[in-house]
Motif scaffolding. Structure first.
Motif, PDB file in Angstrom:
ATOM      1  N   LEU A 240       2.229 -18.384  -1.269  1.00 41.94           N
ATOM      2  CA  LEU A 240       1.549 -17.236  -1.309  1.00 41.94           C
ATOM      3  C   LEU A 240       0.029 -17.816  -1.759  1.00 41.94           C
ATOM      4  CD1 LEU A 240       3.703 -14.806  -3.415  1.00 41.94           C
ATOM      5  CD2 LEU A 240       3.808 -15.425  -1.050  1.00 41.94           C
TER       6      LEU A 240
ATOM      7  N   TYR B 249      -3.067 -10.232  -9.492  1.00 40.24           N
ATOM      8  CA  TYR B 249      -2.787  -9.984  -8.103  1.00 40.24           C
ATOM      9  C   TYR B 249      -1.698  -9.234  -7.686  1.00 40.24           C
ATOM     10  CZ  TYR B 249       0.856 -13.493  -7.364  1.00 40.24           C
ATOM     11  OH  TYR B 249       2.160 -13.991  -7.619  1.00 40.24           O
TER      12      TYR B 249
ATOM     13  N   TRP C 130       0.573  -9.706  -3.804  1.00 42.55           N
ATOM     14  CA  TRP C 130       0.874 -10.187  -2.651  1.00 42.55           C
ATOM     15  C   TRP C 130       1.421  -8.952  -1.660  1.00 42.55           C
ATOM     16  CZ3 TRP C 130       0.027 -14.376   0.435  1.00 42.55           C
ATOM     17  CH2 TRP C 130       1.017 -14.355   1.671  1.00 42.55           C
TER      18      TRP C 130
ATOM     19  N   ARG D 198      -1.063 -11.004   2.564  1.00 36.75           N
ATOM     20  CA  ARG D 198      -2.316 -11.584   1.786  1.00 36.75           C
ATOM     21  C   ARG D 198      -2.268 -11.449   0.351  1.00 36.75           C
ATOM     22  NH1 ARG D 198      -7.120  -8.850   2.599  1.00 36.75           N
ATOM     23  NH2 ARG D 198      -8.154 -10.685   1.880  1.00 36.75           N
ATOM     24  N   MET D 199      -2.897 -12.100  -0.447  1.00 35.15           N
ATOM     25  CA  MET D 199      -2.923 -11.870  -1.807  1.00 35.15           C
ATOM     26  C   MET D 199      -4.455 -11.260  -2.101  1.00 35.15           C
ATOM     27  SD  MET D 199      -3.136 -14.896  -5.002  1.00 35.15           S
ATOM     28  CE  MET D 199      -1.196 -15.312  -4.589  1.00 35.15           C
TER      29      MET D 199
END
Length: 390
Positions: free
Chosen positions: A304, A342, A344, A348-349
């Motif tokens: 990731l 964060y 995911w 995208r992160m």
């Protein structure tokens, strides 16, 4: 009962962030600071269910009294806040909420259940019966109102001597699985199946209150710790002293591999989860010697990445939960060397940092894309935060 709190704390503080770059590819994130009464701070991680209802314990810094709080989403937006009970401070046990809206939490010296209307419907056990060790993790709680907890102390480690599966119609007790003097109760799914670790002998176990099935890791390796359990009966655990992860299903334990480094790191207090599709989220060492979060599914592990920084310690790269949409939450290092929350999402992160807050830790995410967690506010108090991904 409803909490007679001032208007200033009964209305949730809401901000909306557009994540970038690029803005067109990033989701909008609504960040909600859930209200707490004046002088109270959050106690441990809050819990969220599939409907977006949230439960948590809060403690008064001045009186050291605790409140068990449930937040219910309102049709027009915002949250209705209910205080289920108030009493002496209980330091170890946390609140749990199932998808029916039932809440499991301590009241005085008992572990009790309240229904969705806020009525106390069951007393599960005296807190004196629960082992000190199991108090650091919330008991398992499912949609059948079953509760899984540890009882007694098996040895000087403080681990429980027995696992107890409580149901509205009675309870069962599991002692000495595989001859082990100690047991970690593990987790409980909505089918009424429990999963845990016979910590003294290195075996994992499945238990439905009647039948116990023991298992080992891949190639007969000792089980170090069982981490998570889904409704399909897939159990996530670790072997090799906590450096290799595996999934046990239908009598087979499969090593999920690494991102090229020496180990995959999961921990029941911080990183590692499996959803009902069998997707695993966790953190692994890369070939370059740093830590990255990952998703594993059907034999393939996906890196990731990071928020721009590199993690050299386990706590700097975590994956605390994954929902059935494959959305992952956790913490990652930024290019500035800061540890940020964060999500995911859509491949995208995305950075979930909230300006003014620090030490933000998202702990759970439901299938609506609502992630619940906690952070230290600008005034220095621990507050519940809700991130909603759109």
């Amino acid at each position: 009962m409803k909490a007679p709190w001032p208007l200033a704390v009964t209305a949730a503080f809401i901000t909306t962030l557009a994540l970038a770059p690029p803005a067109s590819a990033a989701p909008a994130v609504q960040v909600t600071e859930l209200p707490l009464p004046e002088g109270y701070t959050l106690q441990g991680p809050p819990d969220i269910n599939a409907r977006g209802q949230i439960a948590a314990a809060a403690v008064s810094d001045e009186t050291r009294r605790s409140r068990i709080v449930r937040w219910d989403p309102e049709p027009g937006g915002g949250y209705d806040t209910t205080v289920l009970t108030e009493g002496p401070h209980v330091s170890s046990l946390l609140a749990r909420i199932n998808d029916r809206g039932d809440v499991l939490a301590p009241e005085a010296l008992d572990l009790v259940i309240w229904d969705a209307r806020g009525r106390k419907v069951a007393t599960v056990a005296s807190l004196r019966d629960l082992s000190g060790y199991s108090g650091f993790l919330p008991p398992g709680f499912n949609d059948r109102r079953q509760v899984l907890y540890g009882k007694g102390m098996g040895d000087m480690s403080g681990l429980p001597a027995a696992a107890v599966l409580w149901s509205p119609g009675g309870q069962a007790e599991l002692t000495r699985p595989d001859g082990s003097a100690t047991v970690d109760p593990g987790d409980l799914n909505d089918r009424g199946e429990a999963m845990g670790t016979a910590t003294g002998t290195g075996s994992g176990f499945r238990w439905d209150g009647r039948t116990t099935t023991l298992f080992r890791g891949p190639d007969g390796e000792s089980v170090y710790w069982m981490i998570d359990f889904n409704d399909r009966g897939q159990a996530l655990g670790i072997t090799h002293g906590g450096t290799r992860a595996f999934v046990n299903h239908r009598g087979v334990s499969q090593d999920i591999g690494t991102l090229g480094g020496p180990g995959t790191y999961l921990h029941p207090f911080g990183s590692g989860a499996i959803n009902d599709r069998g997707q695993v989220a966790g953190a692994s060492a890369t070939a370059g010697g740093t830590m990255h979060p990952f998703i594993w599914h059907r034999g393939k592990m996906t890196d990731l990445g990071t928020l721009g920084g590199e993690a050299t310690a386990l706590y700097q790269a975590t994956a605390t939960d994954i929902n059935n949409r494959g959305q992952v939450i956790g913490q990652s290092m930024t290019a500035a060397g800061e540890l940020h929350p964060y999500a995911w999402h859509r491949g995208r992160m995305h950075d979930l940092h909230v300006p003014g807050f620090r030490d933000a830790v998202p702990s759970e995410i439901n299938d609506r894309g609502q992630a619940i967690g906690r952070a230290t506010s600008p005034t220095g108090t621990l507050r519940p935060l809700l991130w909603t991904l759109h």
